[in-house]
Every structure is written in C-alpha cells, then in structure tokens.
Design a protein around this motif. Structure first.
Motif, short mmCIF file in Angstrom:
data_model
loop_
_atom_site.label_atom_id
_atom_site.label_comp_id
_atom_site.label_asym_id
_atom_site.label_seq_id
_atom_site.Cartn_x
_atom_site.Cartn_y
_atom_site.Cartn_z
N ALA A 1 -5.71 -3.52 -24.64
CA ALA A 1 -6.85 -2.60 -24.77
C ALA A 1 -6.75 -1.51 -23.70
CB ALA A 1 -8.14 -3.39 -24.59
N VAL A 2 -7.29 -0.36 -24.02
CA VAL A 2 -7.36 0.72 -23.04
C VAL A 2 -8.49 0.41 -22.07
CG1 VAL A 2 -7.81 3.18 -22.68
CG2 VAL A 2 -6.39 2.45 -24.60
N THR A 3 -8.16 0.33 -20.80
CA THR A 3 -9.14 -0.03 -19.76
C THR A 3 -9.01 0.94 -18.60
OG1 THR A 3 -7.61 -1.58 -18.72
CG2 THR A 3 -9.11 -2.49 -20.39
N ARG A 4 -9.86 0.74 -17.59
CA ARG A 4 -9.87 1.60 -16.41
C ARG A 4 -9.58 0.80 -15.15
NH1 ARG A 4 -15.24 5.37 -17.59
NH2 ARG A 4 -14.34 6.42 -19.41
N THR A 5 -8.99 1.48 -14.18
CA THR A 5 -8.85 0.87 -12.87
C THR A 5 -9.14 1.92 -11.80
OG1 THR A 5 -7.48 -0.60 -11.50
CG2 THR A 5 -6.36 1.24 -12.57
N PHE A 6 -9.24 1.44 -10.57
CA PHE A 6 -9.56 2.31 -9.44
C PHE A 6 -8.36 2.36 -8.51
CE2 PHE A 6 -11.09 2.77 -5.07
CZ PHE A 6 -11.67 4.02 -5.18
N SER A 7 -8.03 3.56 -8.06
CA SER A 7 -6.86 3.78 -7.21
C SER A 7 -7.23 4.61 -5.99
CB SER A 7 -5.80 4.53 -8.04
OG SER A 7 -4.75 4.98 -7.22
N ILE A 8 -6.59 4.31 -4.87
CA ILE A 8 -6.72 5.17 -3.68
C ILE A 8 -5.32 5.58 -3.23
CG2 ILE A 8 -7.56 5.42 -1.31
CD1 ILE A 8 -9.46 3.10 -1.74
N ILE A 9 -5.13 6.88 -3.04
CA ILE A 9 -3.94 7.38 -2.35
C ILE A 9 -4.32 7.42 -0.88
CG2 ILE A 9 -2.27 9.26 -2.14
CD1 ILE A 9 -2.90 9.97 -5.08
N LYS A 10 -3.65 6.59 -0.08
CA LYS A 10 -4.09 6.30 1.29
C LYS A 10 -3.67 7.38 2.29
CE LYS A 10 -4.33 1.28 0.61
NZ LYS A 10 -4.05 -0.03 1.22
N PRO A 11 -4.25 7.33 3.51
CA PRO A 11 -4.01 8.40 4.50
C PRO A 11 -2.53 8.62 4.85
CG PRO A 11 -5.90 7.11 5.18
CD PRO A 11 -5.29 6.40 4.00
N ASP A 12 -1.71 7.55 4.84
CA ASP A 12 -0.29 7.77 5.16
C ASP A 12 0.37 8.67 4.13
OD1 ASP A 12 -0.49 5.20 3.47
OD2 ASP A 12 1.63 5.67 3.34
N ALA A 13 -0.09 8.58 2.87
CA ALA A 13 0.48 9.39 1.80
C ALA A 13 -0.07 10.82 1.81
CB ALA A 13 0.24 8.72 0.45
N THR A 14 -1.39 10.97 2.01
CA THR A 14 -1.93 12.35 2.05
C THR A 14 -1.36 13.11 3.25
OG1 THR A 14 -3.93 11.74 3.30
CG2 THR A 14 -4.09 11.68 0.90
N ARG A 15 -1.16 12.41 4.36
CA ARG A 15 -0.62 13.02 5.58
C ARG A 15 0.78 13.60 5.34
NH1 ARG A 15 -1.32 8.53 8.86
NH2 ARG A 15 -3.45 9.17 9.34
N ARG A 16 1.55 12.89 4.51
CA ARG A 16 2.93 13.33 4.21
C ARG A 16 3.00 14.21 2.96
NH1 ARG A 16 5.86 8.04 3.68
NH2 ARG A 16 3.75 7.22 3.47
N ASN A 17 1.84 14.67 2.49
CA ASN A 17 1.78 15.59 1.34
C ASN A 17 2.35 14.95 0.07
OD1 ASN A 17 0.91 18.06 0.32
ND2 ASN A 17 2.86 19.08 0.68
N LEU A 18 2.01 13.66 -0.13
CA LEU A 18 2.55 12.91 -1.26
C LEU A 18 1.52 12.67 -2.36
CD1 LEU A 18 4.65 10.28 0.75
CD2 LEU A 18 5.53 12.21 -0.60
N THR A 19 0.39 13.39 -2.34
CA THR A 19 -0.63 13.17 -3.37
C THR A 19 -0.04 13.39 -4.77
OG1 THR A 19 -2.43 13.78 -1.89
CG2 THR A 19 -2.88 13.96 -4.24
N GLY A 20 0.67 14.47 -4.92
CA GLY A 20 1.27 14.78 -6.23
C GLY A 20 2.36 13.80 -6.61
N ALA A 21 3.19 13.44 -5.63
CA ALA A 21 4.31 12.52 -5.90
C ALA A 21 3.79 11.15 -6.35
CB ALA A 21 5.18 12.39 -4.66
N VAL A 22 2.76 10.65 -5.67
CA VAL A 22 2.19 9.35 -6.06
C VAL A 22 1.52 9.46 -7.43
CG1 VAL A 22 0.46 7.60 -5.48
CG2 VAL A 22 1.93 8.55 -3.68
N THR A 23 0.76 10.54 -7.63
CA THR A 23 0.08 10.73 -8.92
C THR A 23 1.11 10.82 -10.06
OG1 THR A 23 -1.75 11.83 -7.81
CG2 THR A 23 -1.55 12.19 -10.18
N LYS A 24 2.22 11.48 -9.80
CA LYS A 24 3.27 11.61 -10.83
C LYS A 24 3.80 10.23 -11.23
CE LYS A 24 7.30 14.45 -11.85
NZ LYS A 24 8.58 13.72 -11.87
N MET A 25 3.95 9.33 -10.25
CA MET A 25 4.44 7.98 -10.58
C MET A 25 3.41 7.24 -11.42
SD MET A 25 6.55 6.90 -7.14
CE MET A 25 7.36 5.45 -7.84
#
Ligand code: CMP
Length: 139
Positions: A1-25
């Motif tokens: 079934a199509v369901t929802r989950t909650f995700s956090i891109i954590k400070p180590d990732a935002t600090r290294r400008n990886l928001t897009g890279a993580v979201t892409k994965m």
C-alpha cells in the motif's frame, strides 16, 4: 500500500550541503517528498522528538547534535514508505550500513548519521504530526 513516513536530513548533512544529494537518493528509491521544510530545532523540540531515548547514555549528545545546525524535515510517500525509507537509509551505524545506502555513503558516525526515518507506521504518524500541519502536506 502507498503509505507515508517521516524523514530528517540531519545537521551533519545540511552542513556539508548534502540536502539535495540525500533527497535524490530518497527519490531514486521511489519515495516522493510531499512536504519539506528547513528548520533549526530547539532543544525542547529535539528532547520531545527523541523522548523514547531519554534514558539512553547518548541522549544529551544526540539533542546537542540535532540542534547544532539546520535540519530538513520531510514527509515521504511511497509503496511501503517506512520500509522503503529504512532500506535506502541503511543501518544506524554507518559501519554496518550496506553499500549504496545514505548512511554508508554520507554518514560521519553513529550519531552524525545524516538521516532519520520512522521505524513504524504508527511512529510515522506521530512524527509527521510533531512537525507538520495537514495543510503543509501536499500528496
Ligand atoms: P535516529 O534514527 O535519528 O534515532 C536515534 C538516534 O540516536 C540515531 O538515529 C543516532 O543518530 C543516535 N545515536 C547516537 N548514538 C547511538 C547509539 N549508540 N545507538 C543508537 N543510536 C545512537
């Protein structure tokens, strides 16, 4: 079934400008970002979010880390979203995470492990409601 989950891109990732890279994965794992916002978590917010870990020895460090910089909180939607997200994140400890997972690819340590994902549908609903109003979620 199509369901929802909650995700956090954590400070180590935002600090290294990886928001897009993580979201892409996440997107390449067929998860859709149906809500997203960049926030600075307060100490109270982090303590409340991680309340189940309050008695753990790493709790204070975890709260300090999660408030050390911006995070990106997201609602993800997809087929079996909780499991799908946990699979692409990999194990909590990046040394134990499979090749090709977010944590194996980007995490710095068991604490600074780049991403959080809900561990059950029940917790997903609680965690989504902790950070989002229904009108901020556009499926
Ligand atoms: P998360 O999925 O966000 O849930 C709890 C977090 O605590 C975990 O990811 C890690 O970032 C952090 N943590 C720090 N030390 C540990 C540890 N020894 N075991 C489990 N989680 C830890």
């Amino acid at each position: 079934a199509v369901t929802r989950t909650f995700s956090i891109i954590k400070p180590d990732a935002t600090r290294r400008n990886l928001t897009g890279a993580v979201t892409k994965m996440l997107e390449e794992a067929d998860l859709r970002v149906i809500a997203s916002k960049r926030i600075q978590m307060t100490k109270e917010q982090a303590e409340g979010f991680y309340a189940v870990h309050a008695e753990r020895p790493f709790f204070n460090d975890l709260v300090a880390f999660m408030t050390s910089g911006p995070v990106v909180v997201q609602v993800l939607e997809g087929e079996d979203a909780v499991l799908r997200n946990r699979k692409i994140m990999g194990a909590t400890n990046p040394k134990e995470a499979d090749e090709g997972t977010i944590r194996r690819t980007y995490a710095e340590s068991i604490e600074a492990n780049s991403a959080h994902g809900s561990d059950s549908d029940e917790n997903a609903a609680i965690e989504i409601a902790y950070f989002f109003n229904e009108d901020e979620i556009v499926g």
